[in-house]
Design a protein around this motif. Structure first.
Motif, PDB file in Angstrom:
ATOM      1  N   VAL A   1      25.555  40.200 100.358  1.00 52.24           N
ATOM      2  CA  VAL A   1      26.718  40.836  99.732  1.00 52.24           C
ATOM      3  C   VAL A   1      27.238  39.950  98.599  1.00 52.24           C
ATOM      4  N   GLU A   2      27.220  40.512  97.377  1.00 48.68           N
ATOM      5  CA  GLU A   2      27.732  39.765  96.227  1.00 48.68           C
ATOM      6  C   GLU A   2      29.244  39.966  96.111  1.00 48.68           C
ATOM      7  N   GLU A   3      29.995  38.906  95.960  1.00 47.77           N
ATOM      8  CA  GLU A   3      31.450  38.962  95.824  1.00 47.77           C
ATOM      9  C   GLU A   3      31.829  39.332  94.391  1.00 47.77           C
ATOM     10  N   LYS A   4      32.678  40.392  94.237  1.00 48.66           N
ATOM     11  CA  LYS A   4      33.103  40.870  92.920  1.00 48.66           C
ATOM     12  C   LYS A   4      34.111  39.897  92.306  1.00 48.66           C
ATOM     13  N   SER A   5      33.910  39.504  90.992  1.00 44.85           N
ATOM     14  CA  SER A   5      34.794  38.541  90.330  1.00 44.85           C
ATOM     15  C   SER A   5      36.051  39.237  89.825  1.00 44.85           C
TER      16      SER A   5
END
Length: 374
Positions: free
Chosen positions: A26-30
């Motif tokens: 899961v990529e964390e949204k900036s």
């Protein structure tokens, strides 16, 4: 047999490894980057300006009452002159000769009138006693009345000549500065053209043509700023003195602005820009116009609280250039998004990359923005 059992175990181990479920990444949204500023207070005004030129408050053309050859000049162009000072003289020799003749005639006529009066008075008693007839008395009375009438006529001629001789010395009707001299010694001065022009520069006026949309927002007595770059980098003060009730042929209304010129710096013909203020507010909350969003019938800004964008409805007042007045919805401690506001939404996490808290005073289009720290 042992080799076969080991090989089978190895194959099973490899198969079990290949069948294991893959771990989900899961990529964390900036957070979106924005710039903010603290709500500031200051002064703002809404104004409009019109151009005009400086003119003297009064301008008088001087012509002689008595035409004649110029015999003397008292002032040159640029000289200051006081009211009543002699500007020039015209030849009065012929008038003086006429006056001497009239005076001689006056003396003779006065003697005749005196004799007629004495005769009438002496015969008054004789008439009353019946010594002379009424017709004789009436003739004496007529002689006296005629002599008095002749004397009065000569007195009028004498007074007119004396006035004409006095008018041969032409005086200044107002105090001011000589702006034009159109005669020379020996030239003929007459009423057909002005001999001198005097302008009063103790105060000056600026005339501007104002549109019909603006004229009813101006009142006599209003104080206005007048930009005269040839004289001062800062605006000077003027007062609305007259407002024309009718439009000119160009459809504008003439407004006259009176300005003090006691220092003598304002010269006729200088270009001027008159600034009329229609609304003003002091110590009020101000924001850049771009920070305020008008969308779907709402007027709002985004503020940042705990790295979260929050939509806040606001009401705006005076607008001046790139600055607007906020009349409701904000407090002076709020951080308002000034860049990036069109790309964020209510409740979105944001990252403040620049805050303008350290800006103490930012003049923008006639509005002075000031932080609470000042």
């Amino acid at each position: 047999m042992k080799k076969r059992s080991g090989l089978l175990a190895l194959i099973c181990a490899i198969a079990m490894t290949g069948c294991a479920p893959e771990e989900e990444v899961v990529e964390e949204k900036s957070a979106r980057s924005v710039e903010t500023m603290t709500v500031s207070t200051g002064s703002i005004s809404s104004d409009f300006s019109f151009s005009g030129t400086v003119a003297p408050s009064r301008e008088v053309s001087v012509v002689p009452t008595v035409a004649g050859k110029v015999t003397g000049l008292g002032y040159e162009v640029g000289d200051s002159v006081g009211e009543g000072a002699v500007l020039f003289t015209v030849d009065s020799v012929d008038l003086e000769n006429q006056l001497r003749s009239i005076e001689a005639n006056y003396n003779v006529t006065k003697l005749q009138a005196d004799n007629a009066k004495t005769t009438l008075e002496s015969n008054q008693i004789l008439y009353e006693e019946g010594v002379i007839s009424k017709s004789e008395y009436d003739q004496l009375k007529l002689a006296y009345d005629t002599a008095e009438a002749n004397l009065t006529a000569i007195e009028i001629q004498k007074e007119n000549l004396e006035k004409n001789i006095a008018d041969c010395s032409v005086t200044a009707p107002i105090s001011g500065v000589i702006s034009a001299r159109n005669i020379e010694i020996g030239s003929f001065a007459s009423q057909s053209s002005p001999a001198y022009t005097i302008i009063d520069l103790s105060s000056v006026k600026v005339e501007v043509g104002v549109s019909e949309q603006m004229v009813n927002q101006i009142s006599v007595g209003d104080t206005v700023d007048v930009n005269l770059t040839a004289v001062s980098p800062e605006p000077l003060q003027g007062t609305v003195s007259t407002i024309s009730p009718a439009a000119t042929q160009t459809g504008t209304y003439t407004i006259k602005i009176t300005m003090d010129n006691s220092r003598g710096l304002l010269k006729p013909g200088m270009l001027a820009e008159v600034i009329f203020v229609t609304a003003a507010s002091d110590d009020t909350m101000l924001l850049p116009r771009d920070a305020v969003i008008d969308k779907d019938g709402e007027t709002y800004v985004y503020i940042v609280e705990n790295s979260t964008a929050k939509k806040v409805l606001v009401e705006i007042g005076i607008e001046s250039g790139e600055t607007v007045e906020i009349t409701d919805g904000l407090t002076t401690d709020m951080q308002v998004v000034t860049k990036g506001q069109t790309y964020i939404s209510d409740g979105e996490q944001v990252e403040v990359v620049r805050s303008e808290e350290d800006v103490l005073r930012v003049p923008i289009s006639g509005a002075e923005v000031q932080s609470e720290e000042e």
